[in-house]
Structures are given as C-alpha cells and as structure tokens.
Design a protein around this motif. Sequence first.
Motif, PDB file in Angstrom:
ATOM      1  N   ALA A  32       0.825  -1.209   0.000  1.00 35.45           N
ATOM      2  CA  ALA A  32       0.000   0.000   0.000  1.00 35.45           C
ATOM      3  C   ALA A  32       0.858   1.258   0.000  1.00 35.45           C
ATOM      4  O   ALA A  32       0.481   2.267  -0.605  1.00 35.45           O
ATOM      5  CB  ALA A  32      -0.928  -0.003   1.208  1.00 35.45           C
ATOM      6  N   SER A  33       2.006   1.211   0.635  1.00 37.50           N
ATOM      7  CA  SER A  33       2.869   2.397   0.667  1.00 37.50           C
ATOM      8  C   SER A  33       3.528   2.647  -0.676  1.00 37.50           C
ATOM      9  O   SER A  33       3.996   3.755  -0.940  1.00 37.50           O
ATOM     10  CB  SER A  33       3.931   2.259   1.757  1.00 37.50           C
ATOM     11  N   MET A  34       3.567   1.650  -1.560  1.00 35.24           N
ATOM     12  CA  MET A  34       4.183   1.803  -2.868  1.00 35.24           C
ATOM     13  C   MET A  34       3.175   2.169  -3.960  1.00 35.24           C
ATOM     14  O   MET A  34       3.565   2.467  -5.088  1.00 35.24           O
ATOM     15  CB  MET A  34       4.909   0.519  -3.272  1.00 35.24           C
ATOM     16  N   ALA A  50      16.096   3.153  -4.577  1.00 37.87           N
ATOM     17  CA  ALA A  50      16.328   3.845  -3.304  1.00 37.87           C
ATOM     18  C   ALA A  50      15.939   2.999  -2.096  1.00 37.87           C
ATOM     19  O   ALA A  50      16.615   3.034  -1.074  1.00 37.87           O
ATOM     20  CB  ALA A  50      15.556   5.160  -3.281  1.00 37.87           C
ATOM     21  N   THR A  51      14.854   2.231  -2.214  1.00 38.65           N
ATOM     22  CA  THR A  51      14.346   1.491  -1.053  1.00 38.65           C
ATOM     23  C   THR A  51      14.684   0.013  -1.073  1.00 38.65           C
ATOM     24  O   THR A  51      14.677  -0.628  -0.036  1.00 38.65           O
ATOM     25  CB  THR A  51      12.817   1.622  -0.946  1.00 38.65           C
ATOM     26  N   GLY A  52      14.924  -0.540  -2.258  1.00 39.63           N
ATOM     27  CA  GLY A  52      15.163  -1.973  -2.365  1.00 39.63           C
ATOM     28  C   GLY A  52      13.883  -2.784  -2.373  1.00 39.63           C
ATOM     29  O   GLY A  52      13.916  -4.006  -2.418  1.00 39.63           O
ATOM     30  N   LYS A  53      12.738  -2.103  -2.358  1.00 43.34           N
ATOM     31  CA  LYS A  53      11.438  -2.788  -2.394  1.00 43.34           C
ATOM     32  C   LYS A  53      10.903  -2.775  -3.816  1.00 43.34           C
ATOM     33  O   LYS A  53      11.141  -1.852  -4.579  1.00 43.34           O
ATOM     34  CB  LYS A  53      10.444  -2.078  -1.479  1.00 43.34           C
ATOM     35  N   THR A  54      10.168  -3.817  -4.182  1.00 45.52           N
ATOM     36  CA  THR A  54       9.602  -3.928  -5.519  1.00 45.52           C
ATOM     37  C   THR A  54       8.311  -3.129  -5.607  1.00 45.52           C
ATOM     38  O   THR A  54       7.435  -3.251  -4.759  1.00 45.52           O
ATOM     39  CB  THR A  54       9.310  -5.395  -5.863  1.00 45.52           C
TER      40      THR A  54
END
Length: 72
Positions: A32-34, A50-54
Amino acid sequence: MDIFLNVLGVVFLWLAVEYCLRHQTTESLDDASMVPFADDPEVARRVELATGKTVKAVAPEEAKAGWINLEM
C-alpha cells in the motif's frame, strides 16, 4: 475534566486505527505504501533503487487510434 476528555479522545483514536488495521499484514502495508508510485514506471524504478522494495508498476495508457489524450 478537559484533560480526561483529551485522553479519552486519543485512546478512542488509537483503538479505531487498531480496529481498522487488524487484518493487515506487513506485506500488505508495504504494498500500500508503494501504490502512489505505481503509475509512473520511471519513478517506480527510482523508488525501487532507493528502497530496495519492488513496486508493481503499471504501464501508462497508450493513445488509441482516433482518440485524443488531453492533459489536465
């Protein structure tokens, strides 16, 4: 009395947020934050770096033949 009502309001707000988020998992909250970055692939790529999250990005809508896309 005023302090008691303020504390009661904060407790009520905390309980309401806990109730609304009771079935959420860490993964669903991360997804949800993405969401705000999902409609722009370039920004999604930068956020991933920057975050390493997909970020599950969607491709921008292509203009159909005979249709005009208006910038608003």
